[in-house]
Design a protein around this motif. Structure first.
Motif, mmCIF file in Angstrom:
data_model
loop_
_atom_site.group_PDB
_atom_site.id
_atom_site.type_symbol
_atom_site.label_atom_id
_atom_site.label_comp_id
_atom_site.label_asym_id
_atom_site.label_seq_id
_atom_site.Cartn_x
_atom_site.Cartn_y
_atom_site.Cartn_z
ATOM 1 N N THR A 1 -4.490 -4.423 16.221
ATOM 2 C CA THR A 1 -3.626 -3.794 15.234
ATOM 3 C C THR A 1 -2.164 -3.948 15.666
ATOM 4 O OG1 THR A 1 -3.499 -1.615 16.292
ATOM 5 C CG2 THR A 1 -5.414 -2.042 14.870
ATOM 6 N N TRP A 2 -1.274 -3.456 14.820
ATOM 7 C CA TRP A 2 0.159 -3.426 15.127
ATOM 8 C C TRP A 2 0.393 -2.782 16.495
ATOM 9 C CZ3 TRP A 2 3.768 0.141 16.444
ATOM 10 C CH2 TRP A 2 5.110 -0.154 16.228
ATOM 11 N N VAL A 3 -0.298 -1.688 16.778
ATOM 12 C CA VAL A 3 -0.068 -0.957 18.029
ATOM 13 C C VAL A 3 -0.431 -1.818 19.234
ATOM 14 C CG1 VAL A 3 -0.601 1.128 19.342
ATOM 15 C CG2 VAL A 3 -0.487 1.232 16.851
ATOM 16 N N ASN A 4 -1.550 -2.541 19.162
ATOM 17 C CA ASN A 4 -1.929 -3.421 20.268
ATOM 18 C C ASN A 4 -0.819 -4.429 20.579
ATOM 19 O OD1 ASN A 4 -4.929 -3.108 18.702
ATOM 20 N ND2 ASN A 4 -4.902 -2.799 20.906
ATOM 21 N N GLY A 5 -0.302 -5.052 19.527
ATOM 22 C CA GLY A 5 0.712 -6.073 19.734
ATOM 23 C C GLY A 5 1.991 -5.538 20.328
ATOM 24 N N ILE A 6 2.408 -4.362 19.878
ATOM 25 C CA ILE A 6 3.677 -3.802 20.345
ATOM 26 C C ILE A 6 3.562 -3.252 21.761
ATOM 27 C CG2 ILE A 6 5.350 -1.956 19.945
ATOM 28 C CD1 ILE A 6 5.590 -4.463 18.109
ATOM 29 N N THR A 7 2.513 -2.519 22.065
ATOM 30 C CA THR A 7 2.386 -1.958 23.414
ATOM 31 C C THR A 7 2.219 -3.061 24.456
ATOM 32 O OG1 THR A 7 0.015 -1.578 23.041
ATOM 33 C CG2 THR A 7 1.502 0.281 22.661
ATOM 34 N N SER B 1 5.529 5.634 9.620
ATOM 35 C CA SER B 1 5.522 5.078 10.970
ATOM 36 C C SER B 1 4.250 4.268 11.178
ATOM 37 C CB SER B 1 5.578 6.210 12.002
ATOM 38 O OG SER B 1 5.247 5.718 13.295
ATOM 39 N N LYS B 2 4.412 3.014 11.561
ATOM 40 C CA LYS B 2 3.238 2.190 11.826
ATOM 41 C C LYS B 2 2.594 2.550 13.159
ATOM 42 C CE LYS B 2 4.489 -1.848 9.035
ATOM 43 N NZ LYS B 2 4.618 -3.326 9.004
ATOM 44 N N ARG B 3 3.340 3.226 14.013
ATOM 45 C CA ARG B 3 2.832 3.568 15.339
ATOM 46 C C ARG B 3 2.039 4.866 15.338
ATOM 47 N NH1 ARG B 3 5.678 1.865 20.582
ATOM 48 N NH2 ARG B 3 4.292 2.668 22.190
ATOM 49 N N LEU B 4 2.526 5.865 14.637
ATOM 50 C CA LEU B 4 1.970 7.215 14.816
ATOM 51 C C LEU B 4 1.343 7.815 13.564
ATOM 52 C CD1 LEU B 4 4.740 8.633 17.153
ATOM 53 C CD2 LEU B 4 2.363 8.162 17.759
ATOM 54 N N SER B 5 1.256 7.041 12.488
ATOM 55 C CA SER B 5 0.460 7.470 11.332
ATOM 56 C C SER B 5 -0.929 6.844 11.478
ATOM 57 C CB SER B 5 1.122 7.011 10.032
ATOM 58 O OG SER B 5 1.007 5.595 9.894
ATOM 59 N N ASP B 6 -1.700 6.834 10.403
ATOM 60 C CA ASP B 6 -3.013 6.178 10.447
ATOM 61 C C ASP B 6 -2.916 4.716 10.021
ATOM 62 O OD1 ASP B 6 -2.485 7.031 7.727
ATOM 63 O OD2 ASP B 6 -4.556 6.528 7.252
ATOM 64 N N TYR B 7 -1.712 4.152 10.060
ATOM 65 C CA TYR B 7 -1.517 2.770 9.621
ATOM 66 C C TYR B 7 -2.408 1.800 10.386
ATOM 67 C CZ TYR B 7 0.739 -1.718 8.747
ATOM 68 O OH TYR B 7 0.977 -3.032 8.416
ATOM 69 N N PHE C 1 -5.747 1.749 8.960
ATOM 70 C CA PHE C 1 -5.712 0.991 7.713
ATOM 71 C C PHE C 1 -5.871 -0.500 8.010
ATOM 72 C CE2 PHE C 1 -2.570 -1.369 5.003
ATOM 73 C CZ PHE C 1 -3.335 -1.438 3.855
ATOM 74 N N GLN C 2 -5.165 -0.984 9.037
ATOM 75 C CA GLN C 2 -5.322 -2.380 9.440
ATOM 76 C C GLN C 2 -6.735 -2.656 9.945
ATOM 77 O OE1 GLN C 2 -2.066 -2.789 12.357
ATOM 78 N NE2 GLN C 2 -1.204 -4.330 10.983
ATOM 79 N N ALA C 3 -7.271 -1.718 10.699
ATOM 80 C CA ALA C 3 -8.587 -1.927 11.313
ATOM 81 C C ALA C 3 -9.702 -2.022 10.279
ATOM 82 C CB ALA C 3 -8.882 -0.804 12.307
ATOM 83 N N GLU D 1 0.886 -1.171 0.000
ATOM 84 C CA GLU D 1 0.000 0.000 0.000
ATOM 85 C C GLU D 1 0.920 1.215 0.000
ATOM 86 O OE1 GLU D 1 -2.889 2.359 -0.452
ATOM 87 O OE2 GLU D 1 -3.465 0.251 -0.198
ATOM 88 N N SER D 2 1.081 1.830 -1.163
ATOM 89 C CA SER D 2 2.143 2.830 -1.353
ATOM 90 C C SER D 2 2.036 4.014 -0.399
ATOM 91 C CB SER D 2 2.133 3.333 -2.798
ATOM 92 O OG SER D 2 0.881 3.916 -3.129
ATOM 93 N N LYS D 3 0.848 4.328 0.078
ATOM 94 C CA LYS D 3 0.696 5.448 1.009
ATOM 95 C C LYS D 3 1.602 5.271 2.223
ATOM 96 C CE LYS D 3 -2.593 7.727 4.117
ATOM 97 N NZ LYS D 3 -3.999 7.828 4.608
ATOM 98 N N TYR D 4 1.809 4.032 2.653
ATOM 99 C CA TYR D 4 2.511 3.790 3.908
ATOM 100 C C TYR D 4 3.990 3.450 3.721
ATOM 101 C CZ TYR D 4 -2.232 3.903 5.540
ATOM 102 O OH TYR D 4 -3.518 4.305 5.788
ATOM 103 N N ALA D 5 4.502 3.552 2.507
ATOM 104 C CA ALA D 5 5.928 3.327 2.295
ATOM 105 C C ALA D 5 6.737 4.303 3.158
ATOM 106 C CB ALA D 5 6.276 3.515 0.823
ATOM 107 N N ASN D 6 7.637 3.771 3.970
ATOM 108 C CA ASN D 6 8.484 4.554 4.890
ATOM 109 C C ASN D 6 7.697 5.238 6.011
ATOM 110 O OD1 ASN D 6 11.023 4.046 3.638
ATOM 111 N ND2 ASN D 6 10.488 5.518 2.027
#
Length: 327
Positions: A158-164, A136-142, A145-147, A129-134
């Motif tokens: 989401t990614w944030v749930n798993g990491i925190t 931040s998965k934590r602090l953008s709307d990424y 996008f997963q949700a 998904e080119s919008k998210y190239a480079n």
């Protein structure tokens, strides 16, 4: 009789309780335990595992929820710990899984105890998904996008749930290596990115490397939190990052035009960048440039901007901590 296991994440004010009865799994999936994690603001329900889970990437299941139903069911937080944190600083980073870049930053007190663990990931340059190239998965709307993808209809994470969740364990158990529980459906970055970086750092934190961290995060009262993070090397400022993080709930953001940016930060939000023409990134990068030149958080040109006034509030407090450390 069901046995109840409770894990207290005191550093993050988390309490997690798990039930040993696992949910039914497919033959290829590890057994999962259902846990509830309670914070001051929200209660999370996770299936957790102690090994990697099979990815659902590439599948296209039928949606089980409307967007409104799913938004009500899912929750994650991007809020930093408030107040002042200072201690020995360590950083490790590398690419993994096709070019995604993992960045792990640790802060310890003088006894070597972990007091801050923060993992960030930048999507690869060739992200599908080119919008998210480079980005931040934590602090953008990424995470949003997963949700919106039906693949998260079952896990609701989401990614944030798993990491925190993993960060909380490392803090609570004060360790960086060995096995950890990870959130089923959001374990790839945790296991392939964060855990290997952390394991490499387990001996680093046994002694100071000469890098020191000063951080402050302070709510501004309008649905924004100002955050300033400074790193010194042998007393010289080598990094000064300023950001403003939008609230986890859109109703907390007083400016209705910005409510759609909840759970994102001004510096990393792709949509905020589009709305403002990248002005905040230029502002924050300019602050750092002046700080590195002057070696003073407050010796910078004045600007008639709300963000500059917000910066001055937290910089004044953090500057006192840095000055005090130098005396």
């Amino acid at each position: 009789m069901k046995k109840l296991i409770c894990i207290v994440f005191s550093s993050l004010l988390l309490a997690a309780c798990s039930n040993e009865n696992s949910h039914p799994e497919t033959a290829n999936e590890p057994k999962a335990k259902k846990i509830t994690v309670q914070t001051k603001a929200h209660e999370y329900n996770y299936d957790v595992v102690t090994s990697a889970t099979t990815t659902t990437f590439g599948t296209n299941p039928e949606p089980k929820w409307t967007p409104e139903q799913k938004e009500a069911k899912m929750f994650w937080s991007v809020q930093p710990p408030t107040g002042i944190i200072k201690g020995n600083y360590y950083k490790n980073e590398r690419q993994f899984d096709g070019g995604n870049k993992g960045i792990l930053e640790l802060v310890t007190d003088d006894s070597g105890k972990l007091i801050q663990v923060e993992f960030n990931e930048l999507a690869s340059e060739t992200y599908y998904e080119s919008k998210y190239a480079n980005a931040s998965k934590r602090l953008s709307d990424y995470a949003f996008f997963q949700a919106t993808n039906a693949r998260t209809d079952d896990t609701l994470v989401t990614w944030v749930n798993g990491i925190t969740f993993l960060e909380g364990q490392m803090l609570a158990e004060n360790r960086l290596d060995g096995n950890f529980q990870t959130v089923k459906g959001s374990s790839t970055s945790a296991r392939n990115g964060m855990m290997p970086l952390a394991a490499e750092m387990k001996d680093w934190v046994k002694k100071p490397f000469g890098f020191y961290y000063y951080g402050i995060a302070e709510p501004l009262g309008n649905g924004l939190t100002a955050r300033l993070q400074v790193v010194t090397e042998n007393g010289e400022i080598i990094s000064a990052k300023y950001d403003e993080i939008f609230a986890d709930q859109k109703v907390e953001i007083t400016d209705s035009a910005l409510q759609s940016l909840y759970r994102q930060s001004k510096y990393y939000s792709l949509d905020y960048e589009t709305m403002t023409g990248d002005d905040f990134v230029a502002f924050a990068d300019g602050l750092e440039k002046h700080i590195l030149q002057s070696q003073d958080l407050l010796d910078i040109p004045k600007q008639d901007l709300a963000s500059f006034r917000n910066y001055e509030k937290v910089a004044t407090k953090l500057s006192a901590e840095i000055d005090g450390a130098g005396t």
